[in-house]
Design a protein around this motif. Sequence first.
Motif, PDB file in Angstrom:
ATOM      1  N   TYR A  78      -3.156 -27.922 -14.387  1.00 32.11           N
ATOM      2  CA  TYR A  78      -4.427 -28.064 -13.669  1.00 32.11           C
ATOM      3  C   TYR A  78      -4.336 -27.397 -12.307  1.00 32.11           C
ATOM      4  N   ARG A  79      -5.499 -27.011 -11.801  1.00 33.41           N
ATOM      5  CA  ARG A  79      -5.648 -26.579 -10.407  1.00 33.41           C
ATOM      6  C   ARG A  79      -6.585 -27.563  -9.729  1.00 33.41           C
TER       7      ARG A  79
ATOM      8  N   GLY B  56      -4.707 -25.001 -18.907  1.00 32.97           N
ATOM      9  CA  GLY B  56      -4.227 -24.922 -20.280  1.00 32.97           C
ATOM     10  C   GLY B  56      -3.188 -25.980 -20.568  1.00 32.97           C
ATOM     11  N   GLU B  57      -2.779 -26.055 -21.834  1.00 27.82           N
ATOM     12  CA  GLU B  57      -1.745 -26.994 -22.236  1.00 27.82           C
ATOM     13  C   GLU B  57      -0.381 -26.334 -22.050  1.00 27.82           C
TER      14      GLU B  57
ATOM     15  N   LEU C 237      -1.487 -27.911  -9.480  1.00 20.34           N
ATOM     16  CA  LEU C 237      -1.272 -26.976  -8.370  1.00 20.34           C
ATOM     17  C   LEU C 237      -2.417 -27.082  -7.382  1.00 20.34           C
ATOM     18  N   ASN C 238      -2.093 -27.121  -6.095  1.00 22.00           N
ATOM     19  CA  ASN C 238      -3.152 -27.102  -5.078  1.00 22.00           C
ATOM     20  C   ASN C 238      -3.399 -25.662  -4.620  1.00 22.00           C
TER      21      ASN C 238
ATOM     22  N   ARG D 201      -9.060 -36.186  -8.177  1.00 20.91           N
ATOM     23  CA  ARG D 201     -10.094 -36.300  -9.211  1.00 20.91           C
ATOM     24  C   ARG D 201     -10.622 -34.949  -9.672  1.00 20.91           C
ATOM     25  N   GLU D 202     -10.662 -34.002  -8.750  1.00 19.40           N
ATOM     26  CA  GLU D 202     -11.227 -32.690  -9.070  1.00 19.40           C
ATOM     27  C   GLU D 202     -10.141 -31.816  -9.686  1.00 19.40           C
ATOM     28  N   LEU D 203     -10.150 -31.756 -11.006  1.00 23.85           N
ATOM     29  CA  LEU D 203      -9.119 -31.010 -11.726  1.00 23.85           C
ATOM     30  C   LEU D 203      -9.754 -29.942 -12.604  1.00 23.85           C
TER      31      LEU D 203
END
Length: 139
Positions: free
Chosen positions: A91-92, A62-63, A12-13, A56-58
């Motif tokens: 991920y964000r 959670g899973e 998600l952005n 790259r920046e994650l």
Amino acid sequence: MKKTHSAGGVVLNSRGEVLVVNQRGNSWSLPKGHVDPGESVEEAARREIEEESGVRELELVGELGSYERFRIGKFGGEDRSELKTMTMFLYRTGELELCPQDPFNPEARWVERAEVAEMLTHPKDQEFFRGIVGKLPDR
């Protein structure tokens, strides 16, 4: 039949959009790929996301669980020679610019979450996303 393990993510952005990638110019999926020997599942997910989108920046949230499906064939459809177990993470990222590095995944897009399931090529990917979309944070 070959059985493989893949890892990837729902990214998600800051606008709440979801990352979707093009594979071989003929199908759309969430970013994911094979887990390499000696690599953790989460490391594989991060590597695949970077290769397929340039992100790259994650931040790991959670899973999201695992599901199985057959590989997407060269011309769409299912390739029943390979059964994949997909482990997905949430991920964000603050990154908005997309720059795929993998020539087999030539395009990546940020997509409104309401449009993601319909954009995904494989029915099992669609089913997985529909099952988790209500659990996603706004951003």
